[in-house]
Scaffold this motif. Structure first.
Motif, PDB file in Angstrom:
ATOM      1  N   HIS A 278       0.832  -1.203   0.000  1.00  0.00           N
ATOM      2  CA  HIS A 278       0.000   0.000   0.000  1.00  0.00           C
ATOM      3  C   HIS A 278       0.870   1.258   0.000  1.00  0.00           C
ATOM      4  CE1 HIS A 278      -2.369   3.214   1.982  1.00  0.00           C
ATOM      5  NE2 HIS A 278      -3.256   2.815   1.083  1.00  0.00           N
ATOM      6  N   ASP A 279       1.924   1.253   0.794  1.00  0.00           N
ATOM      7  CA  ASP A 279       2.834   2.405   0.832  1.00  0.00           C
ATOM      8  C   ASP A 279       3.468   2.652  -0.535  1.00  0.00           C
ATOM      9  OD1 ASP A 279       2.265   2.775   3.500  1.00  0.00           O
ATOM     10  OD2 ASP A 279       4.140   1.871   4.220  1.00  0.00           O
ATOM     11  N   ARG A 280       3.862   1.577  -1.214  1.00  0.00           N
ATOM     12  CA  ARG A 280       4.451   1.713  -2.562  1.00  0.00           C
ATOM     13  C   ARG A 280       3.438   2.297  -3.534  1.00  0.00           C
ATOM     14  NH1 ARG A 280       7.572  -4.073  -3.408  1.00  0.00           N
ATOM     15  NH2 ARG A 280       8.824  -3.953  -1.518  1.00  0.00           N
ATOM     16  N   LEU A 281       2.214   1.790  -3.468  1.00  0.00           N
ATOM     17  CA  LEU A 281       1.173   2.299  -4.363  1.00  0.00           C
ATOM     18  C   LEU A 281       0.885   3.769  -4.085  1.00  0.00           C
ATOM     19  CD1 LEU A 281      -1.240  -0.762  -4.300  1.00  0.00           C
ATOM     20  CD2 LEU A 281       0.155   0.008  -6.229  1.00  0.00           C
ATOM     21  N   ALA A 282       0.812   4.130  -2.806  1.00  0.00           N
ATOM     22  CA  ALA A 282       0.560   5.525  -2.438  1.00  0.00           C
ATOM     23  C   ALA A 282       1.695   6.432  -2.918  1.00  0.00           C
ATOM     24  CB  ALA A 282       0.369   5.652  -0.931  1.00  0.00           C
ATOM     25  N   ALA A 283       2.928   5.955  -2.790  1.00  0.00           N
ATOM     26  CA  ALA A 283       4.082   6.741  -3.250  1.00  0.00           C
ATOM     27  C   ALA A 283       4.046   6.958  -4.762  1.00  0.00           C
ATOM     28  CB  ALA A 283       5.384   6.053  -2.847  1.00  0.00           C
ATOM     29  N   ASP A 284       3.448   5.997  -5.471  1.00  0.00           N
ATOM     30  CA  ASP A 284       3.325   6.116  -6.927  1.00  0.00           C
ATOM     31  C   ASP A 284       2.094   6.926  -7.335  1.00  0.00           C
ATOM     32  OD1 ASP A 284       5.613   4.642  -7.339  1.00  0.00           O
ATOM     33  OD2 ASP A 284       4.546   2.756  -7.702  1.00  0.00           O
ATOM     34  N   GLY A 285       1.313   7.373  -6.343  1.00  0.00           N
ATOM     35  CA  GLY A 285       0.145   8.189  -6.623  1.00  0.00           C
ATOM     36  C   GLY A 285      -1.132   7.410  -6.869  1.00  0.00           C
ATOM     37  N   SER A 286      -1.125   6.138  -6.564  1.00  0.00           N
ATOM     38  CA  SER A 286      -2.316   5.318  -6.767  1.00  0.00           C
ATOM     39  C   SER A 286      -3.274   5.489  -5.591  1.00  0.00           C
ATOM     40  CB  SER A 286      -1.924   3.852  -6.908  1.00  0.00           C
ATOM     41  OG  SER A 286      -3.067   3.063  -7.083  1.00  0.00           O
ATOM     42  N   PRO A 287      -4.552   5.764  -5.866  1.00  0.00           N
ATOM     43  CA  PRO A 287      -5.514   5.983  -4.784  1.00  0.00           C
ATOM     44  C   PRO A 287      -6.179   4.699  -4.266  1.00  0.00           C
ATOM     45  CG  PRO A 287      -6.557   6.442  -6.860  1.00  0.00           C
ATOM     46  CD  PRO A 287      -5.120   6.065  -7.170  1.00  0.00           C
ATOM     47  N   VAL A 288      -5.442   3.614  -4.199  1.00  0.00           N
ATOM     48  CA  VAL A 288      -5.985   2.340  -3.716  1.00  0.00           C
ATOM     49  C   VAL A 288      -5.933   2.329  -2.195  1.00  0.00           C
ATOM     50  CG1 VAL A 288      -5.665  -0.163  -3.720  1.00  0.00           C
ATOM     51  CG2 VAL A 288      -5.281   1.135  -5.804  1.00  0.00           C
ATOM     52  N   GLY A 289      -7.035   1.980  -1.565  1.00  0.00           N
ATOM     53  CA  GLY A 289      -7.108   1.944  -0.111  1.00  0.00           C
ATOM     54  C   GLY A 289      -6.432   0.709   0.470  1.00  0.00           C
TER      55      GLY A 289
ATOM     56  N   ARG B 200      -7.762  -7.102   1.026  1.00  0.00           N
ATOM     57  CA  ARG B 200      -8.738  -8.017   0.417  1.00  0.00           C
ATOM     58  C   ARG B 200      -8.184  -8.671  -0.843  1.00  0.00           C
ATOM     59  NH1 ARG B 200     -12.432  -3.845   1.756  1.00  0.00           N
ATOM     60  NH2 ARG B 200     -12.318  -3.105  -0.391  1.00  0.00           N
ATOM     61  N   THR B 201      -7.456  -7.916  -1.649  1.00  0.00           N
ATOM     62  CA  THR B 201      -6.906  -8.463  -2.885  1.00  0.00           C
ATOM     63  C   THR B 201      -5.832  -9.496  -2.585  1.00  0.00           C
ATOM     64  OG1 THR B 201      -7.408  -6.400  -4.043  1.00  0.00           O
ATOM     65  CG2 THR B 201      -5.806  -7.883  -5.083  1.00  0.00           C
ATOM     66  N   LEU B 202      -4.952  -9.211  -1.631  1.00  0.00           N
ATOM     67  CA  LEU B 202      -3.911 -10.182  -1.280  1.00  0.00           C
ATOM     68  C   LEU B 202      -4.520 -11.437  -0.659  1.00  0.00           C
ATOM     69  CD1 LEU B 202      -1.032  -7.911   0.076  1.00  0.00           C
ATOM     70  CD2 LEU B 202      -1.300  -8.912  -2.203  1.00  0.00           C
ATOM     71  N   THR B 203      -5.556 -11.274   0.133  1.00  0.00           N
ATOM     72  CA  THR B 203      -6.248 -12.430   0.711  1.00  0.00           C
ATOM     73  C   THR B 203      -6.878 -13.277  -0.391  1.00  0.00           C
ATOM     74  OG1 THR B 203      -6.665 -11.262   2.779  1.00  0.00           O
ATOM     75  CG2 THR B 203      -8.088 -13.143   2.296  1.00  0.00           C
ATOM     76  N   ALA B 204      -7.482 -12.637  -1.371  1.00  0.00           N
ATOM     77  CA  ALA B 204      -8.083 -13.362  -2.495  1.00  0.00           C
ATOM     78  C   ALA B 204      -7.014 -14.072  -3.329  1.00  0.00           C
ATOM     79  CB  ALA B 204      -8.891 -12.404  -3.363  1.00  0.00           C
ATOM     80  N   LEU B 205      -5.871 -13.436  -3.515  1.00  0.00           N
ATOM     81  CA  LEU B 205      -4.765 -14.085  -4.241  1.00  0.00           C
ATOM     82  C   LEU B 205      -4.287 -15.322  -3.493  1.00  0.00           C
ATOM     83  CD1 LEU B 205      -2.666 -11.036  -5.454  1.00  0.00           C
ATOM     84  CD2 LEU B 205      -3.779 -12.741  -6.907  1.00  0.00           C
ATOM     85  N   ALA B 206      -4.180 -15.222  -2.188  1.00  0.00           N
ATOM     86  CA  ALA B 206      -3.753 -16.371  -1.383  1.00  0.00           C
ATOM     87  C   ALA B 206      -4.781 -17.502  -1.490  1.00  0.00           C
ATOM     88  CB  ALA B 206      -3.551 -15.965   0.073  1.00  0.00           C
ATOM     89  N   ALA B 207      -6.061 -17.160  -1.428  1.00  0.00           N
ATOM     90  CA  ALA B 207      -7.115 -18.171  -1.536  1.00  0.00           C
ATOM     91  C   ALA B 207      -7.109 -18.838  -2.913  1.00  0.00           C
ATOM     92  CB  ALA B 207      -8.474 -17.545  -1.262  1.00  0.00           C
ATOM     93  N   ALA B 208      -6.676 -18.108  -3.941  1.00  0.00           N
ATOM     94  CA  ALA B 208      -6.614 -18.650  -5.298  1.00  0.00           C
ATOM     95  C   ALA B 208      -5.307 -19.395  -5.555  1.00  0.00           C
ATOM     96  CB  ALA B 208      -6.780 -17.526  -6.323  1.00  0.00           C
ATOM     97  N   GLY B 209      -4.434 -19.438  -4.536  1.00  0.00           N
ATOM     98  CA  GLY B 209      -3.173 -20.148  -4.685  1.00  0.00           C
ATOM     99  C   GLY B 209      -2.083 -19.356  -5.380  1.00  0.00           C
ATOM    100  N   ARG B 210      -2.251 -18.034  -5.473  1.00  0.00           N
ATOM    101  CA  ARG B 210      -1.270 -17.183  -6.144  1.00  0.00           C
ATOM    102  C   ARG B 210      -0.390 -16.410  -5.177  1.00  0.00           C
ATOM    103  NH1 ARG B 210      -2.315 -20.004 -10.071  1.00  0.00           N
ATOM    104  NH2 ARG B 210      -2.965 -19.170 -12.071  1.00  0.00           N
ATOM    105  N   GLY B 211      -0.559 -16.649  -3.926  1.00  0.00           N
ATOM    106  CA  GLY B 211       0.236 -15.984  -2.895  1.00  0.00           C
ATOM    107  C   GLY B 211       0.007 -16.736  -1.606  1.00  0.00           C
TER     108      GLY B 211
END
Length: 81
Positions: free
Chosen positions: A45-56, A62-73
């Motif tokens: 999140h800090d990296r995204l914010a530093a790049d100017g991305s408005p992702v909360g 939630r996205t990382l949790t979903a990636l883990a559930a899908a076996g991608r993390g």
């Protein structure tokens, strides 16, 4: 609205595995893929914010949790308070 879609990053196939395709999820997945080694939700999140991305932060979690559930993390260790 059409102009927003023109500037949206091309989604990774991994985004489709985790549910609804949104610009924010695409940004998080792309940043996760580009990360070298383990990256925690707050660091990502800090990296995204530093790049100017408005992702909360909750979207990143939630996205990382979903990636883990899908076996991608996987979940890293949680710090106890």
């Amino acid at each position: 609205m059409a102009s927003d879609r023109q500037h949206a990053p091309t989604p990774s196939p991994d985004v489709i595995l985790i549910g609804r395709l949104t610009r924010q999820r695409t940004v998080v997945v792309d940043a996760f893929i580009r990360a070298q080694g383990f990256v925690g939700a707050r660091a990502l999140h800090d990296r995204l914010a530093a790049d100017g991305s408005p992702v909360g932060l909750s979207t990143v979690y939630r996205t990382l949790t979903a990636l883990a559930a899908a076996g991608r993390g996987r979940h890293g260790p949680r710090h106890q308070r």
